[in-house]
Design a protein around this motif. Structure first.
Motif, PDB file in Angstrom:
ATOM      1  N   SER A   8       0.811  -1.192   0.041  1.00  0.00           N
ATOM      2  CA  SER A   8      -0.200   0.001  -0.066  1.00  0.00           C
ATOM      3  C   SER A   8       0.894   1.279  -0.037  1.00  0.00           C
ATOM      4  O   SER A   8       2.160   1.082   0.360  1.00  0.00           O
ATOM      5  N   ASP A   9       0.335   2.427  -0.587  1.00  0.00           N
ATOM      6  CA  ASP A   9       1.011   3.596  -0.568  1.00  0.00           C
ATOM      7  C   ASP A   9       1.522   4.140   1.035  1.00  0.00           C
ATOM      8  O   ASP A   9       2.384   4.880   1.213  1.00  0.00           O
ATOM      9  N   THR A  10       0.852   3.630   1.768  1.00  0.00           N
ATOM     10  CA  THR A  10       0.781   4.090   3.388  1.00  0.00           C
ATOM     11  C   THR A  10       2.207   3.246   4.081  1.00  0.00           C
ATOM     12  O   THR A  10       2.599   3.508   4.977  1.00  0.00           O
ATOM     13  N   GLY A  11       2.361   2.114   3.369  1.00  0.00           N
ATOM     14  CA  GLY A  11       3.501   1.236   3.753  1.00  0.00           C
ATOM     15  C   GLY A  11       3.036   0.409   5.026  1.00  0.00           C
ATOM     16  O   GLY A  11       3.752  -0.524   5.797  1.00  0.00           O
ATOM     17  N   GLN A  12       1.807   0.257   5.209  1.00  0.00           N
ATOM     18  CA  GLN A  12       1.290  -0.483   6.231  1.00  0.00           C
ATOM     19  C   GLN A  12       0.559  -1.903   5.900  1.00  0.00           C
ATOM     20  O   GLN A  12      -0.167  -2.359   6.464  1.00  0.00           O
ATOM     21  N   GLU A  40     -10.962   7.384 -14.090  1.00  0.00           N
ATOM     22  CA  GLU A  40     -10.643   7.533 -12.648  1.00  0.00           C
ATOM     23  C   GLU A  40     -10.186   6.432 -11.893  1.00  0.00           C
ATOM     24  O   GLU A  40      -9.264   6.435 -11.245  1.00  0.00           O
ATOM     25  N   LEU A  41     -10.873   5.360 -12.097  1.00  0.00           N
ATOM     26  CA  LEU A  41     -10.282   3.877 -11.589  1.00  0.00           C
ATOM     27  C   LEU A  41      -9.198   3.718 -12.144  1.00  0.00           C
ATOM     28  O   LEU A  41      -8.216   3.325 -11.054  1.00  0.00           O
ATOM     29  N   ASP A  42      -8.846   3.895 -13.240  1.00  0.00           N
ATOM     30  CA  ASP A  42      -7.446   3.547 -13.737  1.00  0.00           C
ATOM     31  C   ASP A  42      -6.244   4.417 -13.019  1.00  0.00           C
ATOM     32  O   ASP A  42      -5.307   3.884 -12.910  1.00  0.00           O
ATOM     33  N   ILE A  43      -6.733   5.783 -12.692  1.00  0.00           N
ATOM     34  CA  ILE A  43      -5.802   6.705 -12.219  1.00  0.00           C
ATOM     35  C   ILE A  43      -5.607   6.036 -10.535  1.00  0.00           C
ATOM     36  O   ILE A  43      -4.345   6.037  -9.952  1.00  0.00           O
ATOM     37  N   LEU A  44      -6.755   6.044 -10.044  1.00  0.00           N
ATOM     38  CA  LEU A  44      -6.561   5.370  -8.541  1.00  0.00           C
ATOM     39  C   LEU A  44      -5.874   3.863  -8.698  1.00  0.00           C
ATOM     40  O   LEU A  44      -5.044   3.694  -7.398  1.00  0.00           O
ATOM     41  N   GLU A  45      -6.116   3.182  -9.432  1.00  0.00           N
ATOM     42  CA  GLU A  45      -5.284   1.787  -9.563  1.00  0.00           C
ATOM     43  C   GLU A  45      -3.836   1.817 -10.004  1.00  0.00           C
ATOM     44  O   GLU A  45      -3.106   0.945  -9.835  1.00  0.00           O
ATOM     45  N   GLY A  50       1.843   1.895 -13.889  1.00  0.00           N
ATOM     46  CA  GLY A  50       2.209   0.193 -13.970  1.00  0.00           C
ATOM     47  C   GLY A  50       2.191  -0.770 -12.904  1.00  0.00           C
ATOM     48  O   GLY A  50       2.584  -1.674 -12.696  1.00  0.00           O
ATOM     49  N   VAL A  51       1.302   0.021 -11.901  1.00  0.00           N
ATOM     50  CA  VAL A  51       0.998  -1.118 -10.636  1.00  0.00           C
ATOM     51  C   VAL A  51       0.139  -2.038 -10.836  1.00  0.00           C
ATOM     52  O   VAL A  51       0.307  -3.194 -10.566  1.00  0.00           O
ATOM     53  N   TYR A  52      -0.961  -1.563 -11.610  1.00  0.00           N
ATOM     54  CA  TYR A  52      -2.125  -2.729 -11.994  1.00  0.00           C
ATOM     55  C   TYR A  52      -2.285  -2.484 -13.359  1.00  0.00           C
ATOM     56  O   TYR A  52      -1.924  -1.193 -14.056  1.00  0.00           O
ATOM     57  N   ARG A  53      -2.906  -3.411 -14.238  1.00  0.00           N
ATOM     58  CA  ARG A  53      -3.417  -3.129 -15.541  1.00  0.00           C
ATOM     59  C   ARG A  53      -4.936  -3.586 -15.398  1.00  0.00           C
ATOM     60  O   ARG A  53      -5.304  -4.596 -14.523  1.00  0.00           O
ATOM     61  N   ARG A  54      -5.652  -3.158 -16.259  1.00  0.00           N
ATOM     62  CA  ARG A  54      -7.377  -3.506 -16.378  1.00  0.00           C
ATOM     63  C   ARG A  54      -7.242  -4.558 -17.406  1.00  0.00           C
ATOM     64  O   ARG A  54      -7.060  -4.285 -18.614  1.00  0.00           O
ATOM     65  N   ASP A  55      -7.701  -5.706 -16.955  1.00  0.00           N
ATOM     66  CA  ASP A  55      -7.814  -6.863 -18.189  1.00  0.00           C
ATOM     67  C   ASP A  55      -9.255  -7.245 -18.234  1.00  0.00           C
ATOM     68  O   ASP A  55     -10.018  -7.174 -17.128  1.00  0.00           O
ATOM     69  N   GLY A  56      -9.854  -7.604 -19.240  1.00  0.00           N
ATOM     70  CA  GLY A  56     -11.270  -7.968 -19.634  1.00  0.00           C
ATOM     71  C   GLY A  56     -11.347  -9.410 -19.488  1.00  0.00           C
ATOM     72  O   GLY A  56     -10.440 -10.165 -19.616  1.00  0.00           O
ATOM     73  N   PHE A  57     -12.318  -9.714 -18.969  1.00  0.00           N
ATOM     74  CA  PHE A  57     -12.576 -11.424 -18.554  1.00  0.00           C
ATOM     75  C   PHE A  57     -13.969 -11.530 -18.547  1.00  0.00           C
ATOM     76  O   PHE A  57     -15.024 -10.486 -18.502  1.00  0.00           O
ATOM     77  N   LEU A  58     -14.507 -12.835 -18.759  1.00  0.00           N
ATOM     78  CA  LEU A  58     -15.967 -13.072 -18.684  1.00  0.00           C
ATOM     79  C   LEU A  58     -16.085 -13.808 -17.372  1.00  0.00           C
ATOM     80  O   LEU A  58     -15.151 -14.653 -16.837  1.00  0.00           O
ATOM     81  N   VAL A  59     -16.937 -13.267 -16.557  1.00  0.00           N
ATOM     82  CA  VAL A  59     -17.210 -13.597 -15.148  1.00  0.00           C
ATOM     83  C   VAL A  59     -18.674 -14.263 -15.111  1.00  0.00           C
ATOM     84  O   VAL A  59     -19.610 -13.781 -15.596  1.00  0.00           O
ATOM     85  N   LEU A  60     -18.693 -15.375 -14.161  1.00  0.00           N
ATOM     86  CA  LEU A  60     -20.268 -15.770 -14.126  1.00  0.00           C
ATOM     87  C   LEU A  60     -20.802 -15.151 -12.895  1.00  0.00           C
ATOM     88  O   LEU A  60     -20.375 -15.350 -11.667  1.00  0.00           O
ATOM     89  N   GLY A  61     -22.128 -14.880 -13.364  1.00  0.00           N
ATOM     90  CA  GLY A  61     -22.983 -14.084 -12.230  1.00  0.00           C
ATOM     91  C   GLY A  61     -23.753 -15.209 -11.506  1.00  0.00           C
ATOM     92  O   GLY A  61     -23.708 -16.350 -11.900  1.00  0.00           O
ATOM     93  N   GLU A  62     -24.185 -14.529 -10.385  1.00  0.00           N
ATOM     94  CA  GLU A  62     -24.924 -15.481  -9.515  1.00  0.00           C
ATOM     95  C   GLU A  62     -26.178 -16.233 -10.143  1.00  0.00           C
ATOM     96  O   GLU A  62     -26.763 -17.426  -9.897  1.00  0.00           O
TER      97      GLU A  62
END
Length: 117
Positions: A8-12, A40-45, A50-62
């Motif tokens: 984390s950015d806080t080092g905690q 905005e999420l891209d900036i936050l993440e 290069g900390v995170y990347r946004r990848d597309g996936f197929l996910v199964l809903g309930e």
């Protein structure tokens, strides 16, 4: 699966990411967001850093329906996990309870939290 490998950015402690784990399943919430919120999420993440990347996936809903979804994943996770950041884990537990996620997932998060006390 959800793992804590990014400091984390806080080092905690660490923050979570979805890491490939063949044969494993993870639990989460699917949100519908507009393009401005995605930017905005891209900036936050930290996508631009290069900390995170946004990848597309197929996910199964309930419901048994498949959804196209974007997941933020660590770009270069170390081979081992680090202890979760307590404040981050508290938010995850609160969110998991608010969305009535799988009890075993919540139990896993709470066990991590208990080990940090």
């Amino acid at each position: 699966e959800v793992q804590f490998r990014v400091p984390s950015d806080t080092g905690q402690g660490g923050i979570s990411g979805i890491v490939a784990a063949p044969g494993r399943l993870t639990t989460g919430v699917i949100y519908e967001v507009d393009n401005a919120d995605v930017a905005e999420l891209d900036i936050l993440e930290g996508v631009d850093k290069g900390v995170y990347r946004r990848d597309g996936f197929l996910v199964l809903g309930e419901s048994g329906r498949w959804y196209e979804a974007a997941l933020y994943r660590p770009t270069d996770p170390p081979d081992t996990q680090i202890d979760p950041a307590p404040f981050y884990l508290d938010h995850m537990i609160e969110g998991a309870r608010a969305h009535d996620l799988d009890a075993m997932f919540i139990d896993r998060l709470q066990a991590w939290r208990g080990a940090l006390s």
